[in-house]
Design a protein around this motif. Structure first.
Motif: not given
Lengths: 634, 634
Positions: A333-355
């Protein structure tokens, strides 16, 4: 071909963020005052720290384990983040002491690994698949970067640069180099951090090499294991697909489905996303997007936990989300946070921050006890009473992983682009963000996650026009927004899940966001066979569970009527202060069942008042059953 | 103190019973023509038979396994039973050949074991806990007795008597003897059979010694493993309680809860029940009764399967009856039949015969494919499509176990006492039973289990007064009985689940029993958390399941409405001829779920027609999902 967003965001560093939050600050304090010292003690007492003295000899007790370097490294990383926001001379000294020991273990040529120095000398890089050698290197590198960024001391940074240089001299496509990569991804993301810290492009290229080479033919692990077995041969024998286990079944750009060991997968996707951003390689982003969908739409527990079985510590098949045997490793789950955090910088979509939010408030912090000294490795969604946090593990990846995340939590709240400030997470405090050369202050106030009313206060030296984006969480169906007490139409200002306010801001501007936070009953996709006819209670980002401590022993007898009346009440004396949920449920009777195990008469039920608590807080009281998904009665 | 029933029943031997039954005869034929030859072939090809030549040497391939003797022994037992009812010179010759080989492996002193003769010579009786040495002896003894009783040849009987004599000289409480017992119970029940076949009381006493000594202090396995490890040390390490695993945690008379490895438990309880009968030891019967209740009321699957997890191949905790991961080993259900059969002779209560029927028609015969050549080791109650029968196993206990049971099925139908004939099972055919010196013929006709109408015809040379007991199955709520076309009041003639008819019988008397056999929906005790809100379909003794082959891929989406209309139809072309059940069910829609894994909107459903088939017949067609317990919609 996907066009990579040119306006990549930059996360606002945790060192520019002050957290002053009723929910998180006590956790970060416990992390600092209890967890980090506790983990030092564990590392010390189990011999992990002194193992860097390299004085272990064959025949001695307590043989160093292949993971030990990484446990200590993650502790240094956590301690460093903590030092950055909360200076502490004693901790600083302790970290220096450990770093000195680590530095003393470095070989002439830069190599640095306990196990292959004392247990298997002469066997360096012969078991990349199983022996976690580059994985340990990755964690040392992350520690070196964190320590440098927190303290500006170069002690560990120089050690890990020398080590990374050595690794760079060993691995690659050039003649005479090993064309391998690690069975447990980690070094890939670490090298990008090292590149950011040092500006040395070779580290970025080495990361890219590891990512690009993975899964190519001839397959490195096939060659490696032709004449030898790996450290985990006996475990590997039980894997259905060894290459999927470590995501080397295909070149990464051809991968579309999350498979194998979930922590390995998350760390790899994290590196892929960041490399996509660094290099503009859209094919990596596309792979990430496919993998993201597959994970989040078919393979994620409602808590943000991932990994459906302990067998491979990872994924099984779509919609297989068992509750009692969910693996949902804290690290994953921590890795999931890491990954979504990187995705969020590439594409500012709330689904990443939601995750990120889903994981943070549920499956991540469930990993640590309220007192900060006990840890879940796996985070099941139901328990018959036999699952409890432990003080430490032989393979102790999770405890320091959660410590480092909590200590750097401030880094997950905001991003910025040249013209925008983006608020991803709702955590009280203040951030300083440089926009157009001005240090803009943004303050958050509220009582999240218990309340959806949030206030943002801007501090500017002079007026400036820039954009402010606020996430409207996926769980929220009704939101209201006011700027300086004037209502703003949210729907007309939505941009991929964020409400976007672009205007001339001035000092003292107040933005109020009201996120409606009713108690919701949540259902799973009908293909999740474990949850058919079941419902879970959620309020805001918090997923609830019922626990025997508040209810009855046999929780499986509890049913939630379709129209159950549910009430949310803040209870400051409960579990450090939580909104608990009281509900009019029903409970199956067993009094006619004394002499039968099976009958043709349906069990009857009677009214029963249940109390649900936030999932993350379970197993902090007396032992008993727990369940997130509750049978629903129509 | 429980008073042991003085009028113990005697089972009517299968050699006095002819089965001519539309359901069972084809199965027995397949067992004879396919399964027994297939198993010989497997034993031969895997080296199990030739291993008795004792020519294996260290360093050679295909090291004999500790279980091998028992696989061959059980095959001889199955073949012998088959020879008893269906003479077959070729099979007879083959059995003789194998017996000759076995005899040639016997040592001077009577000892006979492949593994300890060639793999670990000189290590006899040093690993009683794990190495199955006495277990293999037990199966050889059972084979010797079966072969003798079927053929009247003493070849194998003499071998096993000599071996039993040797064992008797090694084990016991006398000075100089080993005070041990086997980690896998089996020899205890075998020695009682040998006592019955030979009249030699020493064998009975040796059985009693093994049963009495088990779990006494000092604990034999503790002493044995003080300085050595066992064959299965690496497995044993994962057992929570090693002594419970093999039921040596307490002296047997103090045991009240079924624990540990389920096959070991069943074989032990079988011996305990039979010893209780032989010796009049009420304390053994009382223990059996306590254990029986605990098993049948809290730890048995609806199929008669037992053993909730593969971890210990056995029991876990009360009401823990998982469906996908149910172990329900075929051998364990067979052991359940053995035990209940012994209990039934001590106390003529229908609950024992009901348990036999439940296992026989469901969890036992599910263990073999319709073609007789593939076998389940574990019999899960639900599958996501990955569980299939196999042709053979490295540890091949189940295939020959089901072969020997089917070949001797006739022995489970009737019992007698001096004045009574008792019909436990409804299987068409004829039996010859000696009552008051007269060979009474009793014929059964019907179409069980598809139809509840049964006719019994008596053949007598002269009139005689005796009792006839017919079981009213536990699943049956309405039954009618006629004797010579005259209605008899059943309720006024009930005796512990049997209708008892005592009268002057004459040749040609006809008894008609009509067991009402509606389709029933069955529910589990509310403490079975896996089955809350679920229902299973049962008709007569047959438990049903739904399989993808007749329905849809994702079976978890199927729900059975509370008032579902269910129809039973005999389909002669389906799975060898079965009554299938068609039902008006519902199925959850997923078309609004493309982009969500979790939603606050409840899944909708639409009508769907399901077809259910008998559980035993699943996995005989294309691969797919299966489930016994179906979510119920109110």
């Amino acid at each position: 071909m996907h066009v990579l967003n040119q306006n990549r965001l930059r996360p606002v560093s945790f060192s520019n963020v002050v957290i002053n939050d009723a929910f998180w600050s006590p956790r970060i304090k416990v992390n600092r005052e209890q967890t980090i010292p506790h983990q030092y003690k564990q590392c010390k007492e189990t011999g992990r720290i002194d193992a860097f003295k390299l004085d272990w000899k064959q025949g001695m007790d307590n043989e160093p384990h292949i993971f030990w370097d990484s446990d200590v490294a993650k502790w240094i990383e956590a301690a460093s983040y903590s030092l950055a926001t909360h200076p502490d001379p004693e901790l600083d000294r302790l970290v220096d002491e450990v770093i000195e020991l680590i530095a003393s273990a470095q070989q002439e040529d830069g190599y640095l690994n306990i196990y292959f120095s004392v247990v298997k000398p002469g066997m360096r890089w012969t078991d990349l698949r199983d022996a976690h050698e580059l994985y340990c290197a990755g964690h040392l590198i992350e520690a070196g970067v964190a320590h440098y960024e927190a303290t500006r001391k170069r002690t560990l940074l120089e050690v890990v640069c020398k080590y990374a240089d050595h690794i760079d001299s060993v691995f690659g496509r050039e003649e005479g180099k090993l064309r391998g990569y690690c069975g447990h991804q980690e070094i890939e993301l670490a090298l990008i951090k090292l590149y950011h810290a040092t500006g040395e492009e070779r580290y970025l290229k080495l990361s890219q090499y590891f990512i690009d080479e993975r899964g190519q033919k001839p397959h490195y692990f096939e060659l490696e294991k032709k004449d030898s077995t790996g450290y985990f041969e006996d475990i590997m024998r039980y894997m259905d697909n060894l290459k999927e286990y470590n995501q080397s079944h295909k070149p990464v750009r051809e991968q579309s489905k999350v498979v194998g060991h979930s922590v390995r997968a998350m760390y790899m996707y994290t590196a892929m996303a960041e490399l996509a951003g660094e290099t503009g390689d859209a094919s990596l982003l596309e792979a990430c997007e496919r993998l993201w969908e597959h994970l989040h739409l078919k393979n994620m527990f409602i808590t943000g936990g991932i990994g459906s079985t302990g067998k491979n510590e990872g994924f099984t098949f779509d919609y297989d989300l068992p509750n009692e045997t969910s693996y949902a490793e804290t690290c994953a789950s921590i890795g999931l946070v890491f990954w979504n955090h990187r995705m969020l910088q590439l594409e500012c979509e709330s689904k990443y921050a939601d995750a990120i939010e889903r994981a943070l408030f549920n499956g991540v912090i469930s990993g640590v006890s309220l007192d900060g000294k006990k840890f879940f490795y796996a985070n099941p969604l139901a328990s018959v009473g036999d699952r409890h946090r432990k003080e430490w593990f032989g393979c102790a990846c999770c405890p320091p992983n959660i410590a480092r995340l909590l200590a750097s939590l401030g880094g997950y709240i905001y991003s910025q682009s040249p013209d925008d400030i983006i608020v991803h997470q709702y955590i009280e405090g203040e951030a300083i963000i440089n926009i157009h050369g001005q240090q803009v202050k943004i303050g958050q106030k509220g009582n999240y996650p218990w309340d959806g009313h949030l206030t943002f206060l801007l501090g500017l030296e002079h007026e400036d026009k820039f954009g402010l984006k606020l996430r409207i969480p996926g769980w929220c169906k009704n939101a209201e927004l006011k700027v300086n007490h004037e209502r703003v139409n949210i729907l007309q200002n939505m941009d991929k899940g964020y409400v976007y306010l672009e205007r001339l801001w001035k000092d003292g501007d107040i933005i109020e966001l009201d996120l409606s936070m009713p108690i919701e009953k949540v259902y799973s996709h009908p293909n999740v066979r474990q949850n058919v006819h079941h419902t879970a209670i959620q309020r805001g980002p918090i997923v609830y569970c019922i626990e025997s401590a508040d209810n009855m022993e046999h929780l499986q007898r509890v049913m939630l009527p379709n129209d159950a009346n549910l009430t949310a009440i803040y209870d400051e004396s409960l579990l450090g202060g939580v909104v608990k949920i009281l509900g009019d449920a029903e409970v199956l009777d067993s009094h006619q069942w004394e002499n039968s195990l099976y009958r043709t008469e349906k069990p009857t039920s009677r009214p029963y008042q249940i109390t649900a608590i936030p999932y993350y807080a379970w197993d902090n009281r007396e032992s008993g059953q727990m369940r997130v998904w509750i049978p629903e009665k129509e």
